[in-house]
Design an enzyme around this catalytic site. Structure first.
Site, PDB file in Angstrom:
ATOM      1  N   GLY A 115       0.832  -1.196   0.000  1.00 31.54           N
ATOM      2  CA  GLY A 115       0.000   0.000   0.000  1.00 31.54           C
ATOM      3  C   GLY A 115       0.868   1.247   0.000  1.00 31.54           C
ATOM      4  O   GLY A 115       2.060   1.193   0.323  1.00 31.54           O
ATOM      5  N   CYS A 116       0.273   2.386  -0.338  1.00 29.52           N
ATOM      6  CA  CYS A 116       1.054   3.621  -0.435  1.00 29.52           C
ATOM      7  C   CYS A 116       1.506   4.121   0.935  1.00 29.52           C
ATOM      8  O   CYS A 116       2.694   4.398   1.144  1.00 29.52           O
ATOM      9  CB  CYS A 116       0.262   4.692  -1.178  1.00 29.52           C
ATOM     10  SG  CYS A 116      -1.405   4.997  -0.553  1.00 29.52           S
ATOM     11  N   TYR A 117       0.583   4.232   1.890  1.00 31.70           N
ATOM     12  CA  TYR A 117       0.971   4.655   3.240  1.00 31.70           C
ATOM     13  C   TYR A 117       1.976   3.682   3.866  1.00 31.70           C
ATOM     14  O   TYR A 117       2.975   4.111   4.453  1.00 31.70           O
ATOM     15  CB  TYR A 117      -0.248   4.771   4.145  1.00 31.70           C
ATOM     16  CG  TYR A 117      -1.175   5.925   3.856  1.00 31.70           C
ATOM     17  CD1 TYR A 117      -0.738   7.247   3.952  1.00 31.70           C
ATOM     18  CD2 TYR A 117      -2.511   5.702   3.526  1.00 31.70           C
ATOM     19  CE1 TYR A 117      -1.603   8.310   3.717  1.00 31.70           C
ATOM     20  CE2 TYR A 117      -3.379   6.763   3.288  1.00 31.70           C
ATOM     21  CZ  TYR A 117      -2.921   8.062   3.385  1.00 31.70           C
ATOM     22  OH  TYR A 117      -3.773   9.099   3.153  1.00 31.70           O
ATOM     23  N   THR A 119       4.166   1.850   2.434  1.00 33.16           N
ATOM     24  CA  THR A 119       5.476   1.995   1.810  1.00 33.16           C
ATOM     25  C   THR A 119       6.288   3.071   2.509  1.00 33.16           C
ATOM     26  O   THR A 119       7.466   2.880   2.838  1.00 33.16           O
ATOM     27  CB  THR A 119       5.328   2.313   0.312  1.00 33.16           C
ATOM     28  OG1 THR A 119       4.678   1.227  -0.352  1.00 33.16           O
ATOM     29  CG2 THR A 119       6.688   2.554  -0.330  1.00 33.16           C
TER      30      THR A 119
END
Length: 325
Positions: A115-117, A119
């Site tokens: 996921g972006c967060y 990462t």
């Protein structure tokens, strides 16, 4: 020889960006399903089992359904949903996370895209836990803001609606029940014993994000200095193409430049790395107060989604890792 790739869900935000990143490559052939057969289970199953690699850009339940249709043992699967990020039998697709992670991705046929967060959070925290500068049982908090594309089709439609239908708030916090779907992923791959306290927000801009982890250094067992944290991060990512750690001089300059008495700084822009697969990490500290702020800047649709998927695809197929990125 070119490898065949099927992007299941190529019409979505992540799918479109993955396809754009793969366009023009001679080592890959992107195949698509006949639009008339998109909901034909047999046709999808045939395509899913006939290619070298599949990238799933689908909601969790649809991703699980697609995986259930794959019977071939040779098809390599990258799932961009949250369905398998902590699942047994799946490899977590953050190549820079650990010295053995890249090899694990290369040998796997099932990879879950981060996921972006997570990462940003894992990128900041895991090396410090590994170096024992942060205990694995430490209560951590992360504050983060993302562009609205991270919220999916519904939020995109709301924020991009023409006036007067569009909402007008510039900043919106969410995840108030403290049960965000990224929390388990951040705990598991951050090397933590307890779930972090996650305070996400969305801003009125399309893409790009800042993830921040504040630390009371005086309370940590070893009372590390900000320099210790930065040096540990720099060592962890010294040879990485896509993860950069800002130098001590750059962090100091940012703390002073354009800041003034109030400490505002326009140089830490959440949109700074948009369109790239890069992530940049910063350590800001106050020696006197023994406090630090760990900051990650990345594109939620780049290193936080489509860029990472292409990077994983390259690794899994034995292609140059930076190809298309």
């Amino acid at each position: 020889m070119s490898h065949t790739v099927f992007i299941d869900g190529e019409a979505g935000t992540t799918g479109l960006q993955i396809r754009q990143r793969l366009e023009g490559r001679k080592d890959l052939e992107v195949v698509s399903i006949d639009p008339a057969k998109r909901k034909d289970v047999d046709a999808r199953a045939e395509l899913l089992n006939s290619v070298d690699a599949v990238i799933l850009c689908l909601p969790d339940d649809a991703a699980k359904e697609a995986v259930g249709l794959i019977s071939s043992n040779s098809v390599r699967v990258i799932d961009a949903s949250t369905a398998y990020r902590t699942a047994s039998g799946w490899t977590y697709g953050f190549a820079e996370m650990d010295r053995d992670q890249r090899a694990a991705i290369a040998s796997s046929t099932r990879v879950s895209n981060p996921g972006c967060y997570p990462t940003g959070f894992i990128g900041l925290v895991r090396p410090l836990v590994t170096a024992e500068l942060i205990p694995s049982d430490w209560p951590l908090t992360l504050n983060a803001i993302s562009g609205y594309t991270g919220g999916g089709k519904g939020l995109i439609a709301e924020f991009e609606a023409p006036a007067p239908e569009t909402s007008s708030d510039a900043f919106r916090i969410y995840g108030l029940p403290l049960q965000h779907k990224h929390i388990g992923e951040m705990q598991a791959h951050g090397g933590l014993d307890h779930p972090p306290l996650f305070a996400p927000a969305v801003g009125r801009y399309a893409q790009g994000m800042i993830v921040e982890v504040p630390l009371q250094l005086w309370a940590l067992p070893g009372k590390p200095r900000p320099a210790d944290l930065r040096e540990a991060l720099a060592k962890a990512y010294a040879r990485e193409a896509f993860v950069e750690v800002a130098s001590a001089e750059e962090c100091t300059a940012l703390q002073k430049a354009r800041a003034g008495a109030a400490g505002y700084n326009a140089d830490l822009d959440p949109e700074a790395l948009n369109g790239t697969n890069r992530m940049k990490l910063y350590v800001f500290g106050n020696e006197e107060r023994q406090q630090a702020r760990l900051v990650a800047v990345l594109d939620n649709l780049g290193k936080g989604a489509s860029g990472a998927a292409v990077q994983n695809l390259n690794i899994m197929l034995g292609l140059p890792e930076t190809a298309g990125l």
